[in-house]
Design an enzyme around this catalytic site. Structure first.
Site, PDB file in Angstrom:
ATOM      1  N   VAL A   1      -9.740  -5.842  -8.094  1.00  0.00           N
ATOM      2  CA  VAL A   1      -9.190  -4.535  -7.730  1.00  0.00           C
ATOM      3  C   VAL A   1      -8.842  -3.682  -8.943  1.00  0.00           C
ATOM      4  CG1 VAL A   1      -8.299  -5.330  -5.508  1.00  0.00           C
ATOM      5  CG2 VAL A   1      -6.805  -5.404  -7.528  1.00  0.00           C
TER       6      VAL A   1
ATOM      7  N   GLY B   1      -2.345 -15.992   2.214  1.00  0.00           N
ATOM      8  CA  GLY B   1      -1.068 -15.318   2.375  1.00  0.00           C
ATOM      9  C   GLY B   1      -1.075 -14.211   3.417  1.00  0.00           C
TER      10      GLY B   1
ATOM     11  N   THR C   1       4.507 -17.856   2.376  1.00  0.00           N
ATOM     12  CA  THR C   1       3.187 -17.889   1.753  1.00  0.00           C
ATOM     13  C   THR C   1       3.269 -18.709   0.469  1.00  0.00           C
ATOM     14  OG1 THR C   1       3.528 -15.953   0.328  1.00  0.00           O
ATOM     15  CG2 THR C   1       2.773 -15.537   2.596  1.00  0.00           C
TER      16      THR C   1
ATOM     17  N   MET D   1       2.763 -17.664  -2.449  1.00  0.00           N
ATOM     18  CA  MET D   1       3.414 -16.859  -3.477  1.00  0.00           C
ATOM     19  C   MET D   1       4.927 -16.933  -3.350  1.00  0.00           C
ATOM     20  SD  MET D   1       3.067 -12.808  -4.451  1.00  0.00           S
ATOM     21  CE  MET D   1       4.419 -12.245  -3.408  1.00  0.00           C
TER      22      MET D   1
ATOM     23  N   ASN E   1      -3.050  -4.797  -0.475  1.00  0.00           N
ATOM     24  CA  ASN E   1      -2.170  -5.955  -0.430  1.00  0.00           C
ATOM     25  C   ASN E   1      -2.255  -6.816  -1.690  1.00  0.00           C
ATOM     26  OD1 ASN E   1      -0.674  -8.305   0.943  1.00  0.00           O
ATOM     27  ND2 ASN E   1      -2.711  -9.197   0.610  1.00  0.00           N
TER      28      ASN E   1
ATOM     29  N   TYR F   1       6.996  -7.075 -11.356  1.00  0.00           N
ATOM     30  CA  TYR F   1       6.774  -6.899  -9.921  1.00  0.00           C
ATOM     31  C   TYR F   1       7.618  -5.749  -9.380  1.00  0.00           C
ATOM     32  CZ  TYR F   1       6.044  -8.371  -5.037  1.00  0.00           C
ATOM     33  OH  TYR F   1       5.712  -8.430  -3.715  1.00  0.00           O
TER      34      TYR F   1
END
Length: 267
Positions: free
Chosen positions: A64, A16, A192, A194, A90, A157
């Protein structure tokens, strides 16, 4: 294409937007460390970039959201490539079910928020002190249109990206007086896997070219957009020459309440 130097660390680097950023920054002269959870795909992506650009690359496998994993990864980048000059946060998940929050799976919902917020926090916490020691560095948090407005089918999100904007502003404010700065960059709607998986983009064709995302972040790395520290920029909408020329003031491009009228006591 401006030439860059130094070391970039990009999370979510194997596919992506992250994959585009790794190649674009490497092509401009940076040594690039890519971080992701999936080792095999990440190593293949970083090897492809090294072959295509001749740049030094490093594949660093890490989660992460795991503090020890992040700290070990940042230490490996510092040992192998040198101190990080540009950090791009990211990595992050998206709501899988695309339903109102009361129908969402609580664990997956929270995983989305954690991936963006805890991820951005832990990476910044591990990298920024070393930037301050050298009084040099730029942090980019990948934002979204949903940073500034909610979407009922992507509540996790939306919450995560809004929180990430607050993290950016807090970081930028704390860094005032130094030559370390933090920025929000929304990539627009890049084609991408996603975005292809999200029903809101089904049938969409007006994709943001990924090179426009790379150009803004490369300009940040070059120190050309420093007045925008702590503020929101959007690839595909913002003209780069205009961004270079504008010195935003006050709370421009920051999250604030809008007063309901002249008599609003919070206005």
């Amino acid at each position: 294409m401006p030439e860059l130097t130094g070391v970039a660390l990009v999370t979510g680097a194997s596919t992506g937007i992250g994959r585009h950023l790794v190649e674009g920054l490497a092509a401009r002269g940076m040594a690039v460390a890519g971080l992701a959870r999936g080792e095999e795909r990440l190593r293949a992506a970083m090897a492809e970039v090294a072959d295509a650009t001749g740049a030094r690359t490093l594949a660093v496998t890490a989660d992460v959201t795991d503090r020890a994993s992040v700290e070990a990864a940042v230490g490996e980048v510092r040992e192998q490539l040198g101190p990080v000059d540009l950090l791009v946060n990211n990595a992050g998940l998206i709501d899988e079910a695309e339903v109102p929050l009361w129908e969402a799976d609580p664990d997956q919902w929270w995983d989305v928020v954690t991936s963006h917020l805890r991820g951005g926090f832990l990476l910044s916490r591990a990298v920024v002190p070393w930037m301050l020691l050298r009084n040099r560095g730029r942090v980019v948090n990948v934002a979204s249109g949903m940073s500034t407005r909610a979407n009922p089918d992507y509540s996790a999100y939306s919450v995560a990206k809004t929180g990430l904007m607050r993290l950016t502003e807090s970081l930028a404010t704390a860094l005032e007086g130094s030559d370390v700065r933090a920025f929000d960059v929304a990539p627009g709607v890049v084609d991408t896997p996603m975005t292809r998986s999200m029903h809101m983009w089904q049938g969409f064709t007006d994709w943001t070219p990924p090179e426009q995302v790379v150009e803004i972040i490369a300009a940040i790395a070059a120190g050309e957009l420093d007045p925008w520290s702590g503020r929101f920029m959007r690839a595909g909408k913002d003209d780069l020459d205009t961004l270079r020329a504008v010195n935003p003031e006050g709370t421009a491009r920051q999250l604030r309440l809008r007063p309901y009228g002249d008599g609003d006591p919070l206005g």
